[in-house]
Motif scaffolding. Structure first.
Motif, PDB file in Angstrom:
ATOM      1  N   ALA A  35      33.904  38.399  55.594  1.00 24.63           N
ATOM      2  CA  ALA A  35      34.416  39.739  55.296  1.00 24.63           C
ATOM      3  C   ALA A  35      35.932  39.820  55.444  1.00 24.63           C
ATOM      4  O   ALA A  35      36.580  40.691  54.897  1.00 24.63           O
ATOM      5  N   LYS A  36      36.505  38.878  56.221  1.00 19.19           N
ATOM      6  CA  LYS A  36      37.958  38.827  56.353  1.00 19.19           C
ATOM      7  C   LYS A  36      38.635  38.329  55.091  1.00 19.19           C
ATOM      8  O   LYS A  36      39.833  38.488  54.920  1.00 19.19           O
TER       9      LYS A  36
ATOM     10  N   MET B 108      30.787  44.306  48.986  1.00 14.35           N
ATOM     11  CA  MET B 108      31.675  43.253  49.486  1.00 14.35           C
ATOM     12  C   MET B 108      31.282  41.865  48.985  1.00 14.35           C
ATOM     13  O   MET B 108      31.958  40.881  49.282  1.00 14.35           O
TER      14      MET B 108
ATOM     15  N   LEU C 268      28.724  40.200  50.017  1.00 15.47           N
ATOM     16  CA  LEU C 268      28.347  39.433  51.214  1.00 15.47           C
ATOM     17  C   LEU C 268      26.845  39.234  51.359  1.00 15.47           C
ATOM     18  O   LEU C 268      26.383  38.767  52.390  1.00 15.47           O
TER      19      LEU C 268
ATOM     20  N   ARG D 281      22.243  34.578  48.902  1.00 20.14           N
ATOM     21  CA  ARG D 281      21.985  34.187  47.518  1.00 20.14           C
ATOM     22  C   ARG D 281      20.674  34.735  46.979  1.00 20.14           C
ATOM     23  O   ARG D 281      20.488  34.846  45.774  1.00 20.14           O
TER      24      ARG D 281
ATOM     25  N   ARG E 219      37.798  37.417  47.554  1.00 19.57           N
ATOM     26  CA  ARG E 219      38.420  37.037  48.820  1.00 19.57           C
ATOM     27  C   ARG E 219      39.762  37.709  49.016  1.00 19.57           C
ATOM     28  O   ARG E 219      40.186  37.967  50.133  1.00 19.57           O
TER      29      ARG E 219
ATOM     30  N   ARG F 269      38.628  41.297  50.119  1.00 21.01           N
ATOM     31  CA  ARG F 269      37.983  41.318  51.439  1.00 21.01           C
ATOM     32  C   ARG F 269      39.022  41.198  52.551  1.00 21.01           C
ATOM     33  O   ARG F 269      39.868  40.307  52.520  1.00 21.01           O
ATOM     34  N   GLY F 270      38.917  42.075  53.522  1.00 19.94           N
ATOM     35  CA  GLY F 270      39.805  41.980  54.669  1.00 19.94           C
ATOM     36  C   GLY F 270      41.190  42.517  54.386  1.00 19.94           C
ATOM     37  O   GLY F 270      41.944  42.799  55.311  1.00 19.94           O
TER      38      GLY F 270
ATOM     39  N   MET G 235      35.699  45.652  56.951  1.00 23.91           N
ATOM     40  CA  MET G 235      34.407  46.107  57.487  1.00 23.91           C
ATOM     41  C   MET G 235      34.383  46.097  59.006  1.00 23.91           C
ATOM     42  O   MET G 235      34.982  45.234  59.640  1.00 23.91           O
TER      43      MET G 235
ATOM     44  N   PHE H  67      31.366  46.057  61.848  1.00 23.67           N
ATOM     45  CA  PHE H  67      29.914  45.902  61.898  1.00 23.67           C
ATOM     46  C   PHE H  67      29.321  46.580  63.124  1.00 23.67           C
ATOM     47  O   PHE H  67      30.020  46.989  64.049  1.00 23.67           O
TER      48      PHE H  67
ATOM     49  N   ASP I 229      27.172  45.449  65.598  1.00 26.19           N
ATOM     50  CA  ASP I 229      27.046  44.875  66.932  1.00 26.19           C
ATOM     51  C   ASP I 229      28.257  44.023  67.284  1.00 26.19           C
ATOM     52  O   ASP I 229      28.377  42.883  66.854  1.00 26.19           O
TER      53      ASP I 229
ATOM     54  N   ALA J 117      29.367  40.073  66.356  1.00 26.08           N
ATOM     55  CA  ALA J 117      30.192  40.057  65.159  1.00 26.08           C
ATOM     56  C   ALA J 117      31.503  39.294  65.347  1.00 26.08           C
ATOM     57  O   ALA J 117      32.223  39.061  64.389  1.00 26.08           O
TER      58      ALA J 117
ATOM     59  N   ALA K 262      43.119  36.984  60.455  1.00 28.90           N
ATOM     60  CA  ALA K 262      43.009  38.023  59.437  1.00 28.90           C
ATOM     61  C   ALA K 262      44.381  38.422  58.905  1.00 28.90           C
ATOM     62  O   ALA K 262      44.542  38.712  57.721  1.00 28.90           O
TER      63      ALA K 262
ATOM     64  N   LEU L 130      46.114  35.359  56.843  1.00 27.91           N
ATOM     65  CA  LEU L 130      45.386  35.060  55.613  1.00 27.91           C
ATOM     66  C   LEU L 130      45.929  35.862  54.436  1.00 27.91           C
ATOM     67  O   LEU L 130      45.993  35.377  53.307  1.00 27.91           O
ATOM     68  N   HIS L 131      46.316  37.104  54.705  1.00 26.81           N
ATOM     69  CA  HIS L 131      46.725  37.975  53.602  1.00 26.81           C
ATOM     70  C   HIS L 131      48.217  38.302  53.619  1.00 26.81           C
ATOM     71  O   HIS L 131      48.687  39.053  52.789  1.00 26.81           O
TER      72      HIS L 131
ATOM     73  N   MET M  46      37.356  44.728  67.008  1.00 32.13           N
ATOM     74  CA  MET M  46      36.898  44.663  65.617  1.00 32.13           C
ATOM     75  C   MET M  46      37.667  45.666  64.760  1.00 32.13           C
ATOM     76  O   MET M  46      38.044  45.377  63.622  1.00 32.13           O
TER      77      MET M  46
ATOM     78  N   MET N  73      41.066  44.430  64.119  1.00 32.51           N
ATOM     79  CA  MET N  73      41.035  43.396  63.092  1.00 32.51           C
ATOM     80  C   MET N  73      40.897  44.016  61.706  1.00 32.51           C
ATOM     81  O   MET N  73      41.526  43.580  60.743  1.00 32.51           O
TER      82      MET N  73
END
Ligand SMILES: Nc1ncnc2c1ncn2[C@@H]1O[C@H](COP(=O)(O)OP(=O)(O)OP(=O)(O)O)[C@@H](O)[C@H]1O
Ligand SMILES: [Mg+2]
Lengths: 321, 333
Positions: free
Chosen positions: A225-226, B56, B58, B61, B85, B88-89, B94, B96, B98, B102, B116, B119-120, B164, B167
């Protein structure tokens, strides 16, 4: 962590003492020289031989007494005499054979671990694909067939069939040869391959199961999700977790290899600890048998300890205090 | 009128399995406006999580997804992974349910937030760690300089969920999807964490899809509400529409305000008599019919469409909107 390691070391030593007592007791009962002497016709075992045996194995003493005297010698580094090996000290014979066992054990262990992890990851990521199903089939064959089967198969294939087809023999099919490095590699190839076939089958199953569990966990979904690329999700986030339970398997597998692979070394006439163990048993050479069993126990206990310490290093949740 | 940030049209998700196909989401359509908070409520198994995971990309399959989800001019359904990708993030983040499971247990909280960020963003590691510390501070984690280096298991449940959230906020997303973000937490800290989510949403100006079982949360946070049943939206409207001008029997049931059920209005969703439908074999006609006190002959025919109530954005999937409204007016609330 240090305190824990020290504490575990102490309990390991205690465990080892208990282990030696049990092993000594069982060895003394199961291959009792007294009984052997009793059934041996006087023509073969004369009075002189008998008294020598009685003195050597202290047959006039009780088993606990013998154990105490064995232990006293053992802690001073005397593991007894290899009667069938020119009456040399057992430690000397083991000292010659251990490096040869290491020569098999280390490459077999490292290659197995690498291949098993790679196959485990592949199988988990492509669960139920043709490749995964093929690997499952291979594993079950590998796990269920006895080691000597693969050993003999490889010997027949490379030593007989391959030679018939091509007229060449790329690998030694038995024995330890070390004229030069290539010679050594050639004599190592088939026994190492035999050891690997069986352990790759087992370890890759563990790897697959461990990886599958991790891949389906929520933090992997978080990683995706990241926006992380799948490669990083698998090899950074998932693999790091999946390897933790494998540490125990590795420790036990390596301990097993180090203490000598009885079957493989015997099939390939490899002068290591494993083949020596079998030979000593068939020869009723008790001191080497006892020494190798104690060595095995020590190695197993040691690697269990190493595995537990590694757990603490790899898994931040594990705290030893 | 501004264009929606997220526009979901006719989204369906079917899971294939050996026991037959299971359709978890059946032709969902809804919009999320920029900056808006959309609450999604509904019984367990109504397809709330599956909907957000489908958006998303996610889902496992085994899921077949059809329909459309336009986000900021880009189609998400069927988009290739490379494109997803980037979103996402970054544009969609997102949170979650728990927080215990998570977060990756073997990496520090800080490194997971830093990951995180870098990455972007083109940012040095040092700057990213500073930003991570700053984010932890923002979500109310005391002593963030020290705690940024701790592992998830060294955080309490509430702190993990804050992490979370930190993030999720890291890249100032346009849309936050929070899937029951407080359900797994201690009651005493649910309110605090919710406050943090509200703050995160305000600071980033993000729109939010908030999946929840807690009607108190809906009332306090949401602009609009989607009520889901059996993989479809059954009622959709703003807070007042849903709470005071309820137009669907299922919503009434959830609110616990159907007179014959003698339930009182409580904060939590009220259990409705009868079991949620078997998604492998939905009943003929309206899926809620077997549990509905308003059901008549017409409900056996075909499933009702999501129909406008009073011509506005308030919509309900029911043949008996008028009768529901009457019952609503006659109830004690
Ligand atoms: N990976 C999956 N494979 C098969 N079926 C699934 C899968 N994920 C979800 N489902 C099914 O889809 C349906 C909807 O699930 P979903 O998780 O969206 O429910 P939910 O509304 O989020 O419920 P809850 O309130 O319990 O979180 C359920 O019947 C569930 O069993
Ligand atoms: Mg859910």
């Amino acid at each position: 962590m240090l305190a824990y390691t020290v504490r575990r070391l102490f309990s390991s030593v205690v465990l080892l003492f208990i282990g030696t007592a049990v092993v000594f007791g069982l060895t003394s009962i199961s291959s009792n020289p007294e009984l052997l002497l009793a059934t041996c016709p006087p023509t073969r075992c004369g009075a002189e031989f008998r008294s020598e045996m009685i003195q050597m194995y202290q047959l006039d003493k009780t088993i606990p007494e013998r154990y105490v005297s064995w232990l006293g010698d053992a802690v001073q580094g005397d593991l007894g005499t290899a009667v069938r090996d020119g009456r040399r000290p057992v430690t000397e014979v083991l000292g010659e054979r251990l490096p040869k066992t290491l020569l098999l054990a280390i490459p077999a262990f490292v290659l197995t671990a690498l291949i098993a992890v790679a196959l485990g990851v592949y199988s988990a990521v492509r669960q139920y694909s043709v490749g995964d199903n093929a690997l499952t089939a291979f594993s079950f064959i590998g796990i269920s067939m006895p080691t000597f089967f693969f050993g003999l198969l490889l010997q027949v294939f490379w030593g007989v069939w391959w030679q018939e087809w091509t007229g060449t023999r790329p690998f030694y099919v038995t024995g330890y040869h070390n004229a030069d490095f290539m010679d050594l590699v050639s004599s190592l190839t088939l026994p190492v391959a035999t050891l690997m076939l069986v352990s790759v089958a087992g370890e890759s199953r563990f790897g697959r199961a461990s990886m599958l569990e991790v891949i389906n966990s929520e933090y992997i979904r978080t990683a995706r999700a990241k926006g992380l690329p799948e490669r990083k999700v698998i090899f950074h986030h998932a693999l790091r977790n999946a390897l933790i339970p494998l540490v125990t398997i590795w420790a036990l597998d390596f301990a097993l290899l180090l203490s000598g692979s009885v079957i493989t070394e015997t099939v390939f006439a490899w002068p290591g600890i494993g083949s020596y163990f079998l030979r000593s048993i068939t020869n009723y050479d008790l001191d080497p048998v006892m020494a190798i069993m104690v060595f095995t126990a020590a190695i197993t206990i040691m690697f269990n300890l190493i595995a537990d310490v590694m757990y603490g290093v790899l898994d931040p949740r594990v705290r030893y205090d | 009128m501004t264009a929606p940030l997220l526009s979901v049209k006719d989204l369906s998700v079917t899971f294939r399995s050996d026991d037959g196909d299971l359709t978890a989401v059946r032709g969902m359509s809804f919009d999320v406006m920029p900056g808006e908070v959309l609450a999604v409520v509904g019984e367990s198994g109504s397809g709330k999580s599956v909907t957000s995971l489908a958006i998303m990309g996610l889902l496992p399959r085994s899921a077949r997804v059809s329909g459309s989800a336009m986000f900021d001019g880009r189609e998400l359904i069927g988009a290739d992974l490379k494109q997803l990708r980037k979103i996402r993030g970054k544009d969609i983040a997102m949170i979650f349910q728990d927080p215990m499971t998570a977060l990756n247990p073997v990496f520090t909280i800080g490194s997971q937030i830093v990951e995180a960020i870098t990455l972007h963003n083109d940012m040095s590691d040092k700057a990213a760690w500073e930003r991570a510390t700053e984010l932890l501070n923002l979500v109310g984690i005391p002593d963030p300089k020290r705690r940024v280096k701790l592992y998830p298991h060294e955080y309490s449940g509430g702190m993990r969920q804050r992490a979370m959230i930190a993030m999720a906020m890291a890249n100032e997303p346009k849309l936050l999807i929070a899937d029951e973000p407080t359900t797994a937490l201690d009651v005493t800290i649910q309110a605090q964490v919710l406050q943090v989510i509200r703050k995160a949403q305000a600071v980033t100006g993000a729109a939010m899809v908030l999946i929840t079982h807690d009607l108190g949360v809906v009332a306090g946070l949401a602009d609009r509400v989607n009520v889901m049943y059996a993989g479809a939206v059954f009622e959709s409207g703003d807070i007042d529409d849903i709470f005071y001008r309820t137009a669907n029997p299922y919503t009434l049931g959830l609110l616990g305000s159907i007179p014959i059920l003698t339930a009182r209005v409580s904060d939590k969703l009220t259990p409705i008599p009868g079991a949620p439908p078997n998604l492998r074999r939905l009943p003929e006609g309206c899926p809620f019919r077997p549990r509905c006190v308003f059901a008549t002959e017409v409900c056996h025919g075909s499933e009702p469409d999501l129909m406008a109530v009073n011509g506005g954005r308030h919509r309900s999937r029911c043949y008996h909107i008028d009768k529901v409204a009457e019952a609503r007016a006659g109830s004690t609330v």
